[in-house]
Design a protein around this motif. Sequence first.
Motif, PDB file in Angstrom:
ATOM      1  N   CYS A  46      -6.845   8.405   4.516  1.00 19.91           N
ATOM      2  CA  CYS A  46      -7.788   7.549   5.240  1.00 19.91           C
ATOM      3  C   CYS A  46      -8.226   8.233   6.535  1.00 19.91           C
ATOM      4  CB  CYS A  46      -7.153   6.205   5.580  1.00 19.91           C
ATOM      5  SG  CYS A  46      -6.366   5.371   4.175  1.00 19.91           S
ATOM      6  N   LYS A  85      -7.601   2.722   7.693  1.00 21.88           N
ATOM      7  CA  LYS A  85      -6.189   2.428   7.348  1.00 21.88           C
ATOM      8  C   LYS A  85      -5.972   0.932   7.179  1.00 21.88           C
ATOM      9  CE  LYS A  85      -4.701   4.844  10.889  1.00 21.88           C
ATOM     10  NZ  LYS A  85      -3.779   5.455  11.862  1.00 21.88           N
ATOM     11  N   GLY A 124      -0.134  -0.334   7.249  1.00 20.54           N
ATOM     12  CA  GLY A 124      -1.328   0.424   7.632  1.00 20.54           C
ATOM     13  C   GLY A 124      -1.106   1.323   8.816  1.00 20.54           C
ATOM     14  N   THR A 146      -0.081   4.639   8.619  1.00 20.47           N
ATOM     15  CA  THR A 146      -0.094   6.060   8.270  1.00 20.47           C
ATOM     16  C   THR A 146      -1.494   6.453   7.788  1.00 20.47           C
ATOM     17  OG1 THR A 146       0.599   5.597   5.990  1.00 20.47           O
ATOM     18  CG2 THR A 146       2.339   6.045   7.601  1.00 20.47           C
ATOM     19  N   ASP A 147      -1.746   7.753   7.864  1.00 24.76           N
ATOM     20  CA  ASP A 147      -3.063   8.256   7.449  1.00 24.76           C
ATOM     21  C   ASP A 147      -3.198   8.408   5.943  1.00 24.76           C
ATOM     22  OD1 ASP A 147      -3.988   8.415  10.047  1.00 24.76           O
ATOM     23  OD2 ASP A 147      -3.220  10.455  10.315  1.00 24.76           O
ATOM     24  N   SER A 148      -2.071   8.301   5.220  1.00 27.81           N
ATOM     25  CA  SER A 148      -2.147   8.363   3.764  1.00 27.81           C
ATOM     26  C   SER A 148      -1.211   7.319   3.174  1.00 27.81           C
ATOM     27  CB  SER A 148      -1.774   9.758   3.247  1.00 27.81           C
ATOM     28  OG  SER A 148      -0.421  10.057   3.524  1.00 27.81           O
TER      29      SER A 148
END
Length: 549
Positions: free
Chosen positions: A505, A511, A522, A524-526
């Motif tokens: 994201c 996110k 929500g 984390t970036d993945s």
Amino acid sequence: MDENRKIYVIGHKNPDTDSICSAIAYADFKRKTAPGNFIAKRAGQINEETQYVLNRFQVSAPGYLSSVYTQVRDVEIRKTQGVEESISLKKAWGLMKESGIVTLPVTSKTNQLEGLITIGDIATSYMEVYDSRILSTARTQYKNILETLDGTMVEGNPHAYFIKGKVVIAATSPDLMEDYVEDDDLVILGNRYESQLCAIEMNAACLIVCEGAKVSQTIRKLARERSCQVISTPHDTYTVARLINQSMPIKHFMTRENLITFTTDDLIDDIKDTMARKRHREFPVVDKRGVYIGMISRRNLLNMNRKQLILVDHNEKSQAVDGIESSEILEIIDHHRLGTIETITPVFFRNQPLGCTATIISQMYRERNIEIPVRIAGLLCAAIISDTLMFRSPTCTAEDRAAAEYLAGIAGIEDLPTFAHEMFRAGSNLNSKSPEEIFYQDFKKFNVSDVSFGVGQINSMEQSELEEIKGKLIPYMEKAFQEHDVTMMFFMLTNIIDERTELICYGGSSKELAAEAFGLAGDTDSMMLEGVVSRKKQLIPAFVTVLQQ
């Protein structure tokens, strides 16, 4: 329908295997079922997986179509014949009157555009020229004078030029002619022997003898000795004086510099502004080498032919080839949700909730009892395997599986799992690719409730490959986000065997949107999305539900 009119069958930008193969197959189907020149095209680069499929079945990739904006080539170009710069003003006027035009293109022997002559230029030569030497200044050829005055060359060379002196009318007695006739003048006179003799003795360059008067042998002999041209005309002195300036070559009055020209590749939207600013009646069209093609006017833009398209595997404006709003869409064959494409007129629209557009096209062949060529069957089968992830995607239906197995039999694909493995491995072999090439291998933009976002996807059968790809993509996400007018960016790293996707994201509330859509944290970036492999059937619907609430 004009059978020679090109109709492009084209998929979406950043095309996947279904988009390319369906375009090729549907163009083949249309050629066998309808009049028209159907041509498969692509709106982006071929990815590795698709290239493997094309090579496997020995099919050439469709040509690239960067945009479908209406161009000058789509307008009716008037094929006005170019003329040489040496023709007379009278002849130019006659050609304009005969053709009902106001501008003549002046071209070289190799058809290069050299200038333009207009009715306004000819009017200027009549109304604003008071110089009695203009005929010689313009280097007028005697053959032009003969043509203009309906004359006959009594003595001299019609291909010679009048290059000095002025035009005079010998209306007085020979005694007074000495006061105004000078060397190299062109003298207009009647049948008086004494006036003709005086003009020759005063070194006139040319005599125009009016009213068809005979020229004596003595005058002819003397003119020959003095290199004086003698022309006989049936017209009277007044008429000759009025017509003589029409014999001048158009090159003296035509426009040579700062010509406003268009090429066949120019966009209509661009040339409209130029046409509005420059109030010319007509504009010349040339090719890239400056070779003259024809003329267009503002009137021609009223009847321009928009490029005709058949869209396959998409119906979102953001995914379509540039300039889609300027084209005429004839058909849409798709299996996605209804998008934002608008059409000028009603179209044939076939949209079915299947896993692949190729399945729909396969059905259409069979519905019309048309034999599917071996190579086309191979392409359609590969497209179904690709889009359904070898029947693992939730988008896959019983019709997709049945169609793939039927097509495999025609194409001679004996082992579908092995074929699928080879195809997916070719698609995920991205070691030599740049982050940009990987990112745009399968990227689409979406608009939902005034929110725009982009989603890319890579499929692989091995987690180690996905980890390598992830390492390249994450640093590139910022650059990709800045290049697109979107609020959020996502990328799906999909493991076909494990049937799961790691979602990267970036930007805005990406996110938060992903977390709410799939009930995850929500922070984390993945995010790992178990059981999610389809962008169309799983990711996009989940996002749409959240965004519309």
